[in-house]
Design a protein around this motif. Structure first.
Motif, PDB file in Angstrom:
ATOM      1  N   SER A  82       0.840  -1.210   0.000  1.00  0.00           N
ATOM      2  CA  SER A  82       0.000   0.000   0.000  1.00  0.00           C
ATOM      3  C   SER A  82       0.869   1.251   0.000  1.00  0.00           C
ATOM      4  O   SER A  82       0.572   2.213  -0.723  1.00  0.00           O
ATOM      5  N   ALA A  83       1.929   1.230   0.808  1.00  0.00           N
ATOM      6  CA  ALA A  83       2.796   2.402   0.869  1.00  0.00           C
ATOM      7  C   ALA A  83       3.428   2.665  -0.490  1.00  0.00           C
ATOM      8  O   ALA A  83       3.523   3.803  -0.939  1.00  0.00           O
ATOM      9  N   GLU A  86       0.791   4.128  -2.803  1.00  0.00           N
ATOM     10  CA  GLU A  86       0.284   5.452  -2.444  1.00  0.00           C
ATOM     11  C   GLU A  86       1.400   6.492  -2.434  1.00  0.00           C
ATOM     12  O   GLU A  86       1.180   7.644  -2.795  1.00  0.00           O
ATOM     13  N   ASN A  87       2.574   6.074  -2.014  1.00  0.00           N
ATOM     14  CA  ASN A  87       3.661   7.032  -1.797  1.00  0.00           C
ATOM     15  C   ASN A  87       4.949   6.405  -2.326  1.00  0.00           C
ATOM     16  O   ASN A  87       5.754   5.876  -1.567  1.00  0.00           O
ATOM     17  N   ASN A  90       8.877   7.509  -0.890  1.00  0.00           N
ATOM     18  CA  ASN A  90       9.554   6.986   0.295  1.00  0.00           C
ATOM     19  C   ASN A  90       9.749   5.479   0.237  1.00  0.00           C
ATOM     20  O   ASN A  90      10.774   4.972   0.657  1.00  0.00           O
TER      21      ASN A  90
ATOM     22  N   THR B 552       0.195  12.278   6.455  1.00  0.00           N
ATOM     23  CA  THR B 552       0.883  12.915   5.335  1.00  0.00           C
ATOM     24  C   THR B 552       1.562  11.863   4.456  1.00  0.00           C
ATOM     25  O   THR B 552       1.658  12.035   3.244  1.00  0.00           O
ATOM     26  N   PHE B 553       1.993  10.762   5.059  1.00  0.00           N
ATOM     27  CA  PHE B 553       2.678   9.731   4.276  1.00  0.00           C
ATOM     28  C   PHE B 553       1.724   9.019   3.325  1.00  0.00           C
ATOM     29  O   PHE B 553       2.012   8.841   2.147  1.00  0.00           O
ATOM     30  N   TYR B 554       0.558   8.619   3.840  1.00  0.00           N
ATOM     31  CA  TYR B 554      -0.361   7.813   3.008  1.00  0.00           C
ATOM     32  C   TYR B 554      -1.428   8.641   2.303  1.00  0.00           C
ATOM     33  O   TYR B 554      -2.262   8.083   1.610  1.00  0.00           O
ATOM     34  N   SER B 555      -1.500   9.922   2.518  1.00  0.00           N
ATOM     35  CA  SER B 555      -2.609  10.792   2.102  1.00  0.00           C
ATOM     36  C   SER B 555      -3.724  10.622   3.118  1.00  0.00           C
ATOM     37  O   SER B 555      -3.952   9.526   3.633  1.00  0.00           O
ATOM     38  N   MET B 558      -6.665   7.910   2.603  1.00  0.00           N
ATOM     39  CA  MET B 558      -6.314   6.508   2.771  1.00  0.00           C
ATOM     40  C   MET B 558      -6.100   6.173   4.248  1.00  0.00           C
ATOM     41  O   MET B 558      -6.575   5.153   4.738  1.00  0.00           O
TER      42      MET B 558
END
Lengths: 588, 588
Positions: A82-83, A86-87, A90, B552-555, B558
């Motif tokens: 998921s990380a 979504e991102n 990082n 902030t990391f995942y939005s 989510m």
């Protein structure tokens, strides 16, 4: 004192000696088989030795530890996937792949250790579960394993072109995965039926590691595939969804123009391996299911000779295959037209609507015909007097669980579509068609689940066996009965079957004949129907996104989440239905 | 022919007559009890009558149909709840409540019908499952039902003030829900142990309807509560999350200023009933669990006299309660300070960070102490030689399933926190504390799951019973043994226990004494620890949103989804752990 030793045969009437009450070896095995019907009882009984408290306790700890190991690996994997989705700044794809490589290597090592240890130890595997790893499952595993291996080779060739400007992990990952697939396919092909009795705790953990590694691989593949198949609107704040299919986001691959491929055939391989993704997804699920059954069978004392071969006879069936093949051909034709036209006319709405209508109508026809034939099949079961199999069977329980569980994916998509379409007032013919399709799909799924579950729980038709029982002498017939018990026939319910079985069988034979025939036709037709319903979404049909009602109703991100989680389960459901219907066909 | 009738007692050595082989009534009941260990066998066997094929078939159809009914109601409910949360223009709260009112009325009608039908029919309920609906579950149900009823009354009073300018359905819904809660609580209190034998298909469907109605109510309450507890940033495109708690969105209630309440006490009731939501959520889950167990018991032939009362003795335990109460008091104090300060200092970041630090440190202390004591408890189990209960018990299986299933919610939140914190480089002391808390939480959950599952699967300590067995005569002891079997003691494994039980018991007694004492202390301490970990999130602590790293990391969207799905499960897990630990305590 005897009271407690000869369980469950309590002979209080014979109080002089307990000897006659003890079972012969054959009966003991037979009885332990029955006791094993209860999953928990199976976990706590040992063969030919006293149940030692520490043994039971050890097993329990092994199961608990392996379960907790599995949950932790799975959720950590889920968080990383998921990380990454979504991102991706990082947690890069390389990070995720490094994590996967670690687990692939550990699991492969355990698999190789298990294979070597089992081969070297004398009588390492005494018991085998006849129901586990049937030929269609192992055959499917090898087929999908082969296609996954090809996918990995394509990936390696394609990614080697980027190695001068990107992380080497992206090449290392498919290499390690290839090794893993080869090792695992061999392991499951040879050992799927094992009821492991040695090093139980360690094997439990190894199998759970295999299961969780496969599920994490599955999650990764599903996410990658979903991102690939989803059109994300160019401007996320724009609420009108662009309908073009040109906006594929190659998040997982190399969409950025900074890094150029050093050889010319990159794009060909890249396009090719995306078509192999659905098979890789199925491979992971097949391997997970088999690892789970092996885990359930650790320490189980099962009779390996229960599996009796059934001849596959297609000569009696005619209507089912003919109409089924017609359905598949028609479905394939409209699907190809749909895919080509949607890609070509992404900005021409009237043309697009026409193609959508064709796709919807074709799907409605398929689902209606399947519903009608399933209803006929269910009606046959209603008048069919075959007994239900009461023997416990982890493989079948898993089959039924996977079937109903994976059907939830399609159920959810259909109900969400229904709610969105009804709430917005069913405007236009496309919405009416979409609503009809969703409602019919719910009916079809419900009926098909009933049909398959009923079919899997019925005893196969036996004419030869009943004759054997009657003509043999006392001892032989008792042997036969215990064999029948092993093979799923419930002798307990059959006192009248042995007494006047021959007569009633002959009377019923004629009725049975046509019921068998109808059931077989229905099975073959449904099987082919499920194949076409599997092909369409597997190879990229996404009417859920091409048609905009739901995505504007629920907001694009929510609808994309629902579809991207639900659809892979729906695809697996079709796949799994094909396999289950094949078993029902053999049973009929 | 006798071979097949006296299953599972196959007496081939006594071939003259089969009469001595038949069981007495008592043994038959005893044996059928054992056979019922296998869930599937239980479904297909009838008491004191031949298993008729049509009966078995009818039941199967009932189970299938009720299962499909449940899935459909659930997914339709899920779609409506999601549509209401995401797009409240097309699917208004009134639409959703009208749907709920329909199902509440249908379910209530069925419940009233069942209660009257059972009361009027002679011998309607012959068999009862002694394990189903234990007193703590039914007591909890009544308590939460009472609080839910109060919530509904508050809702009615509050919503009556809006009736001049809003839909009357918003008043009708709590009225209908109140009737439903009263009917259902009475029904489950009286009938939770029933093994229904009459109108099986209809009862199956009724119970599944009850189950799915409760789960849809649960989903609605969880969604409403989550929207209430979540601070949605004022500007959705703004990536820095506002930390103020003033931005509550009363989507489900009356946040808009157009409609004014006609009486002055509206706001008091509105604030009050939001504090009762957690209890309503638990009520729905309790009722669902009990309806599920009743559904599993439909057609089951169980002995009603297996439940033997255990005296609750708190006099032996001292350390556990003292340290536990200290923990609860300290936790409550910091929680109250945290809640007040976070609300007061929503814009003062340095002050907010101090309060966050305090909350994190307190939680780390709680979780560490709990982990250490659980590890001690697990170590005791390792050296404890009590037998494992092998008797099948749907209530216990459900308990274990719910426990492990609901722990996934907290597992997911912890792993996602870990990944986000590690990936962003663990900057600052708050992130270090948050990471420590997440990792310790995973350890604590894993250990606690092992401890509770082991505890539930061990036999209770019996000193008195062993004495009874030795001193009684042959027949009486056989009776006692069969009673013991019913009450979960595995006599099969106890040949040495009857032979030289007295001696070994006396030798082991001293070791057992201190093991029991440690286990009881651990149980009480963990129980209190789980209570404080239940109170904090239930009454509004949301460090997951107050601390901004993950959102902030995942939005934000989510992360809000993860927390709003995971946290209700986490709260239920704590709640359920308390109940299970209480059972383990009684067992020790």
């Amino acid at each position: 004192m005897c009271l407690t030793t000869s369980f469950p045969c309590v002979c209080v009437t014979d109080d002089s000696t307990c000897a006659p009450c003890r079972m012969t070896k054959m009966e003991e095995a037979d009885l332990s088989n029955k006791t094993n019907e209860s999953g928990q009882a199976a976990n706590t009984r040992e063969p030919h030795q006293d149940v030692s408290s520490s043994g039971v306790q050890g097993r329990k700890w092994g199961w608990l530890l392996s379960g907790i190991l599995c949950v932790n690996v799975l959720i950590l994997g889920c968080a990383l996937v998921s990380a990454n989705a979504e991102n991706s700044e990082n947690i890069t794809t390389s990070n995720l792949q490094a994590f996967l490589i670690f687990f692939l290597l550990v699991t492969s090592s355990w698999i190789i250790y298990y294979v070597i240890f089992t081969a070297r130890t004398k009588n390492a595997v005494v018991y085998k579960d006849g129901h586990a790893g049937p030929i269609w499952l192992r055959g499917g595993l090898v087929l999908f394993g082969l296609l996954s291996a090809i996918m990995d080779i394509f990936k390696i060739v394609s990614y080697v072109g980027y190695i001068h400007c990107d992380s080497a992990i992206k090449v290392a990952f498919p290499v390690v995965q290839l090794v893993f697939i080869v090792a695992q396919t061999y392991f499951l092909w040879v050992h799927a039926k094992d009821c492991v009795q040695l090093q139980k705790n360690f094997t439990c953990c190894g199998l759970m590691l295999t299961l969780s590694t496969n599920l994490v691989l599955w999650m990764t593949a599903v996410t990658e595939e979903s991102l690939h198949q989803t059109n994300i609107p160019a401007d996320p704040t724009n609420t009108t969804i662009l309908s073009g299919r040109s906006l594929y986001i190659y998040k997982a691959s190399y969409g950025d123009s900074k890094c150029q491929c050093s050889h010319t055939s990159c794009n060909i391989f890249k396009d090719a391996y995306y078509y192999l993704y659905p098979f890789n997804i199925e491979y992971s699920l097949f391997a997970s299911a088999m690892a789970y059954v092996m885990w359930k069978n650790v320490g189980r004392v099962a009779d390996g000779h229960t599996h009796h071969k059934v001849k596959i006879q297609f000569k009696d069936v005619f209507l089912g295959p003919v109409f089924g093949v017609l359905l598949v051909v028609a479905g394939l034709a409209t699907f190809i037209v749909y895919e080509i036209e949607i890609k070509k006319n992404s900005h021409d709405n009237s043309k697009k609507d026409q193609v959508m209508m064709m796709h919807f109508v074709m799907n409605i026809v398929i689902v209606t015909l399947m519903s009608v034939s399933t209803a006929i099949g269910c009606a046959i079961y209603k008048v069919d007097h075959r007994k239900h199999v009461i023997e416990k069977n982890p493989t079948r329980s898993l089959d039924v669980g996977l079937l109903t569980g994976s059907s939830l994916g399609q159920f959810i998509i259909s109900y969400f579509t229904t709610v969105a379409t009804v709430a917005t007032g069913v405007q236009g013919y496309l919405n009416s068609l979409s609503l009809t399709w969703a409602v019919l799909m719910v009916i079809q799924l419900g009926l098909q689940n009933i049909f398959i579950i009923e079919g899997l729980h019925r005893e196969p038709f036996h004419e030869e066996h009943s004759v054997t029982v009657i003509t043999n002498t006392y001892l032989q017939s008792s042997k036969d009965l215990s064999n029948l018990e092993g093979s799923g026939v419930n002798t307990k319910q059959n006192p009248e079957f042995t007494a006047n079985g021959l007569h009633s069988n002959m009377v019923e034979n004629r009725g049975q004949m046509w019921r068998r025939w109808v059931l077989k036709e229905v099975c073959v037709f449904l099987l082919l129907g499920n194949i076409i319903l599997w092909i369409m979404p597997s190879f990229g049909a996404r009417p859920e996104f091409d048609h905009e009602t739901q995505s504007t109703f629920y907001s694009f991100s929510m609808w994309a989440t629902i579809v991207n989680i639900g659809l892979p389960f729906g695809i697996f459901y079709r796949m799994h239905s094909v396999a289950s219907l094949f078993e029902v066909f053999l049973n009929s």
